[in-house]
Motif scaffolding. Structure first.
Motif, PDB file in Angstrom:
ATOM      1  N   ASP A  32      67.052  37.632  77.395  1.00  0.00           N
ATOM      2  CA  ASP A  32      65.661  37.335  77.066  1.00  0.00           C
ATOM      3  C   ASP A  32      64.841  38.624  76.991  1.00  0.00           C
ATOM      4  OD1 ASP A  32      64.969  38.061  79.719  1.00  0.00           O
ATOM      5  OD2 ASP A  32      65.019  35.989  80.398  1.00  0.00           O
ATOM      6  N   ALA A  33      63.653  38.509  76.464  1.00  0.00           N
ATOM      7  CA  ALA A  33      62.780  39.673  76.257  1.00  0.00           C
ATOM      8  C   ALA A  33      62.430  40.356  77.570  1.00  0.00           C
ATOM      9  CB  ALA A  33      61.517  39.252  75.510  1.00  0.00           C
ATOM     10  N   ASP A  34      62.212  39.578  78.635  1.00  0.00           N
ATOM     11  CA  ASP A  34      61.859  40.169  79.927  1.00  0.00           C
ATOM     12  C   ASP A  34      62.971  41.079  80.439  1.00  0.00           C
ATOM     13  OD1 ASP A  34      59.402  38.922  79.953  1.00  0.00           O
ATOM     14  OD2 ASP A  34      60.098  37.222  81.159  1.00  0.00           O
TER      15      ASP A  34
ATOM     16  N   ASN B 225      75.607  32.609  68.435  1.00  0.00           N
ATOM     17  CA  ASN B 225      74.600  32.015  67.561  1.00  0.00           C
ATOM     18  C   ASN B 225      73.260  32.687  67.848  1.00  0.00           C
ATOM     19  OD1 ASN B 225      72.939  30.488  66.014  1.00  0.00           O
ATOM     20  ND2 ASN B 225      73.605  28.518  66.827  1.00  0.00           N
ATOM     21  N   GLN B 226      72.816  33.547  66.941  1.00  0.00           N
ATOM     22  CA  GLN B 226      71.669  34.411  67.204  1.00  0.00           C
ATOM     23  C   GLN B 226      70.380  33.986  66.509  1.00  0.00           C
ATOM     24  OE1 GLN B 226      72.899  38.538  66.482  1.00  0.00           O
ATOM     25  NE2 GLN B 226      74.991  37.819  66.741  1.00  0.00           N
ATOM     26  N   ASP B 227      70.409  32.957  65.690  1.00  0.00           N
ATOM     27  CA  ASP B 227      69.236  32.620  64.887  1.00  0.00           C
ATOM     28  C   ASP B 227      68.019  32.280  65.749  1.00  0.00           C
ATOM     29  OD1 ASP B 227      70.744  33.041  62.613  1.00  0.00           O
ATOM     30  OD2 ASP B 227      71.258  30.925  62.372  1.00  0.00           O
ATOM     31  N   VAL B 228      68.153  31.319  66.633  1.00  0.00           N
ATOM     32  CA  VAL B 228      67.029  30.906  67.476  1.00  0.00           C
ATOM     33  C   VAL B 228      66.651  32.040  68.423  1.00  0.00           C
ATOM     34  CG1 VAL B 228      66.303  29.289  69.285  1.00  0.00           C
ATOM     35  CG2 VAL B 228      67.592  28.461  67.300  1.00  0.00           C
TER      36      VAL B 228
ATOM     37  N   GLN C 298      62.957  34.081  68.665  1.00  0.00           N
ATOM     38  CA  GLN C 298      62.151  34.064  69.887  1.00  0.00           C
ATOM     39  C   GLN C 298      61.998  35.445  70.522  1.00  0.00           C
ATOM     40  OE1 GLN C 298      64.223  31.252  72.349  1.00  0.00           O
ATOM     41  NE2 GLN C 298      63.281  29.482  71.367  1.00  0.00           N
ATOM     42  N   VAL C 299      63.041  36.260  70.493  1.00  0.00           N
ATOM     43  CA  VAL C 299      63.050  37.507  71.270  1.00  0.00           C
ATOM     44  C   VAL C 299      62.624  38.731  70.459  1.00  0.00           C
ATOM     45  CG1 VAL C 299      64.544  39.088  72.554  1.00  0.00           C
ATOM     46  CG2 VAL C 299      64.749  36.624  72.897  1.00  0.00           C
ATOM     47  N   LEU C 300      63.079  38.866  69.242  1.00  0.00           N
ATOM     48  CA  LEU C 300      62.799  40.084  68.471  1.00  0.00           C
ATOM     49  C   LEU C 300      61.310  40.420  68.350  1.00  0.00           C
ATOM     50  CD1 LEU C 300      65.527  40.080  65.678  1.00  0.00           C
ATOM     51  CD2 LEU C 300      65.459  41.399  67.793  1.00  0.00           C
ATOM     52  N   PRO C 301      60.433  39.461  68.094  1.00  0.00           N
ATOM     53  CA  PRO C 301      59.004  39.818  68.023  1.00  0.00           C
ATOM     54  C   PRO C 301      58.461  40.360  69.358  1.00  0.00           C
ATOM     55  CG  PRO C 301      59.370  37.674  67.019  1.00  0.00           C
ATOM     56  CD  PRO C 301      60.659  38.056  67.693  1.00  0.00           C
ATOM     57  N   LYS C 302      59.014  39.905  70.465  1.00  0.00           N
ATOM     58  CA  LYS C 302      58.526  40.325  71.781  1.00  0.00           C
ATOM     59  C   LYS C 302      59.013  41.719  72.183  1.00  0.00           C
ATOM     60  CE  LYS C 302      58.348  35.586  73.468  1.00  0.00           C
ATOM     61  NZ  LYS C 302      58.953  34.605  74.383  1.00  0.00           N
ATOM     62  N   VAL C 303      60.065  42.225  71.529  1.00  0.00           N
ATOM     63  CA  VAL C 303      60.615  43.540  71.892  1.00  0.00           C
ATOM     64  C   VAL C 303      60.471  44.561  70.765  1.00  0.00           C
ATOM     65  CG1 VAL C 303      62.221  42.565  73.584  1.00  0.00           C
ATOM     66  CG2 VAL C 303      62.986  42.939  71.217  1.00  0.00           C
ATOM     67  N   ALA C 304      59.762  44.197  69.724  1.00  0.00           N
ATOM     68  CA  ALA C 304      59.620  45.079  68.559  1.00  0.00           C
ATOM     69  C   ALA C 304      58.991  46.425  68.925  1.00  0.00           C
ATOM     70  CB  ALA C 304      58.791  44.388  67.476  1.00  0.00           C
ATOM     71  N   ASN C 305      58.163  46.471  69.967  1.00  0.00           N
ATOM     72  CA  ASN C 305      57.478  47.712  70.336  1.00  0.00           C
ATOM     73  C   ASN C 305      58.283  48.580  71.314  1.00  0.00           C
ATOM     74  OD1 ASN C 305      57.234  45.943  72.478  1.00  0.00           O
ATOM     75  ND2 ASN C 305      55.187  46.641  73.047  1.00  0.00           N
ATOM     76  N   LEU C 306      59.475  48.171  71.701  1.00  0.00           N
ATOM     77  CA  LEU C 306      60.299  48.970  72.614  1.00  0.00           C
ATOM     78  C   LEU C 306      61.032  50.046  71.812  1.00  0.00           C
ATOM     79  CD1 LEU C 306      61.886  46.223  74.932  1.00  0.00           C
ATOM     80  CD2 LEU C 306      59.887  47.671  75.387  1.00  0.00           C
ATOM     81  N   ASP C 307      60.500  51.263  71.847  1.00  0.00           N
ATOM     82  CA  ASP C 307      61.059  52.352  71.049  1.00  0.00           C
ATOM     83  C   ASP C 307      62.463  52.757  71.482  1.00  0.00           C
ATOM     84  OD1 ASP C 307      58.822  52.492  69.449  1.00  0.00           O
ATOM     85  OD2 ASP C 307      57.860  54.040  70.658  1.00  0.00           O
ATOM     86  N   LYS C 308      62.807  52.584  72.748  1.00  0.00           N
ATOM     87  CA  LYS C 308      64.124  52.976  73.259  1.00  0.00           C
ATOM     88  C   LYS C 308      65.220  51.986  72.866  1.00  0.00           C
ATOM     89  CE  LYS C 308      62.118  54.753  77.541  1.00  0.00           C
ATOM     90  NZ  LYS C 308      62.132  54.564  79.004  1.00  0.00           N
ATOM     91  N   LEU C 309      64.836  50.814  72.379  1.00  0.00           N
ATOM     92  CA  LEU C 309      65.768  49.719  72.140  1.00  0.00           C
ATOM     93  C   LEU C 309      66.329  49.713  70.725  1.00  0.00           C
ATOM     94  CD1 LEU C 309      67.107  46.989  72.958  1.00  0.00           C
ATOM     95  CD2 LEU C 309      64.958  45.884  72.258  1.00  0.00           C
TER      96      LEU C 309
END
Length: 179
Positions: A88-90, A109-112, A116-127
């Motif tokens: 999860d994003a946390d 299965n990565q669609d859902v 849910q997660v990609l928008p929440k971690v988009a600002n993590l530059d190290k990721l």
């Protein structure tokens, strides 16, 4: 009575033309009782994909404060934290705070999960997030032997895994690049 981990002997003949890495890697890997063969396969592939001389398997499922794989510098600080699966994003945010570089190798299965997660971690530059397709992972993970000897060739973000009897081609896709 608690179930114990199952050990696997891993021998990887690594030829990573993308990074210019050519190594023969041997390691004993513990599979947690609740870990699937697919997750163990993803950890082994991540070991080859992101290998450096200080890369080690973490306790992963046994200890939530450890990575699936990581490398530490000489002072013991985590330089590269590697997760596998669909955290999860946390968790990704917590991991990002503990390292200079965070890589996720997503499978299943990565669609859902991605929605849910990609928008929440988009600002993590190290990721950075790489994705493994489901079908070839299933083929590779089925009936995983306790002694694994794979040839792993990586070129142009495609993994070619051979075990003497078969070759499985896995096209890696990047959902997010770091920096």
């Amino acid at each position: 009575m608690a179930l114990s981990a199952t050990t696997y002997k891993m021998h990887l003949d690594l030829s990573d033309t993308d990074r210019g890495v050519y190594e023969e890697l041997r390691h004993t890997v513990a599979r947690h009782p609740s870990e699937t063969e697919e997750r163990l396969t993803a950890r082994i592939l991540a070991f080859g994909l992101f290998w450096d001389p200080r890369m080690h398997f973490g306790r992963g499922l046994s200890d939530v404060d450890e990575a699936a794989l990581w490398s530490r510098n000489l002072e013991g600080q985590i330089e590269h934290w590697v997760e596998v699966g669909r955290p999860d994003a946390d968790r990704l945010k917590r991991c990002s705070n503990r390292t200079d570089r965070l890589t996720l190798l997503a499978y299943g299965n990565q669609d859902v999960w991605a929605a849910q997660v990609l928008p929440k971690v988009a600002n993590l530059d190290k990721l950075a997030i790489a994705s493994l397709p489901q079908a070839p992972m299933n083929e590779l993970a089925v009936d995983l032997p306790r002694s694994i000897h794979w040839g792993l060739m990586i070129t142009d973000d495609v993994l070619y895994v051979s075990d003497g009897d078969r070759q499985v081609e896995i096209a890696l896709s990047w959902l997010k690049r770091s920096g």
